[in-house]
Design a protein around this motif. Sequence first.
Motif, PDB file in Angstrom:
ATOM      1  N   LYS A 217       0.837  -1.213   0.000  1.00  0.00           N
ATOM      2  CA  LYS A 217       0.000   0.000   0.000  1.00  0.00           C
ATOM      3  C   LYS A 217       0.868   1.258   0.000  1.00  0.00           C
ATOM      4  O   LYS A 217       0.555   2.244  -0.670  1.00  0.00           O
ATOM      5  N   SER A 235      -7.610  -0.130   0.657  1.00  0.00           N
ATOM      6  CA  SER A 235      -7.877  -1.230   1.596  1.00  0.00           C
ATOM      7  C   SER A 235      -7.622  -2.582   0.932  1.00  0.00           C
ATOM      8  O   SER A 235      -7.215  -3.534   1.607  1.00  0.00           O
ATOM      9  N   ASP A 236      -7.833  -2.638  -0.385  1.00  0.00           N
ATOM     10  CA  ASP A 236      -7.455  -3.824  -1.149  1.00  0.00           C
ATOM     11  C   ASP A 236      -6.470  -3.364  -2.226  1.00  0.00           C
ATOM     12  O   ASP A 236      -6.882  -2.825  -3.259  1.00  0.00           O
ATOM     13  N   SER A 238      -4.951  -4.700  -4.502  1.00  0.00           N
ATOM     14  CA  SER A 238      -5.108  -5.272  -5.850  1.00  0.00           C
ATOM     15  C   SER A 238      -6.204  -4.566  -6.639  1.00  0.00           C
ATOM     16  O   SER A 238      -6.300  -4.735  -7.859  1.00  0.00           O
TER      17      SER A 238
END
Length: 248
Positions: A217, A235-236, A238
């Motif tokens: 991140k 938060s994700d 990907s």
Amino acid sequence: MTSGDGMIDGDGMTGRGWAAARLGSVRPARWWYWVAAVLVLALLVWLVAFTSVLGVRSVKVVGARTLTAEQVRAAAGIRTGAPLARLDLDAVSSRLSAVGPIRAVTVSRSYPATVTIRITERTAVGYRPVDGGRVLLVDRDNVAFRSVKTIPAGLPRLLVTGSQTASAAAALVAGTLPASISKTLGSISAPSEESITLTLRDGRTVLWGGVDRSADKARLLSVLLGQPGRYFDLSDPSTVISRTGPGN
């Protein structure tokens, strides 16, 4: 005269008699040698372990940045002249570990008279306000290690609830960020350990989420901050989401 145990010399002493006489003259001498050796050994032990002959005469401090060498020596509590052989290095380390700004410490001795203290000081990654207008500097381990009047430049404010887990998560994220990003942050809030949010000084916000994949991140954020957008959802990592605002 012939040899043999039964031989009698001119003084009238047999062979066994001479042997016994020689043995009697040697045994006391060897006994005294052993006594002398033990006394010498005891003297050496006494000199090394119970006198200042090999006592501490120098305490070197390595790694101090904000602390002074004198402050470290004072906290170590090593008495000048204390026998080096009996110095409790674990106890010295324990006393130094209790000093807030010290994160890690190793203590070693080298003869004839030197103790070396190597410390690693904590590095502030954020701050928390406290009463009286002061702030507590916090490191990545979530240890508040110093109280200061003035907020150091380039540190984010850590907005946390009473949750120790959320507080630790916010500190960990702050410690993951490179200095180039940290200095752009106004605050890091952590209502929970899974909803960490960064607020930049220019008003942009970043939903960080949890502490998982924080290194990924951080790398993405370095790129995203040069892109358009007022809100980033990392938060994700990907599936990065960029918006002009939280609701868009």
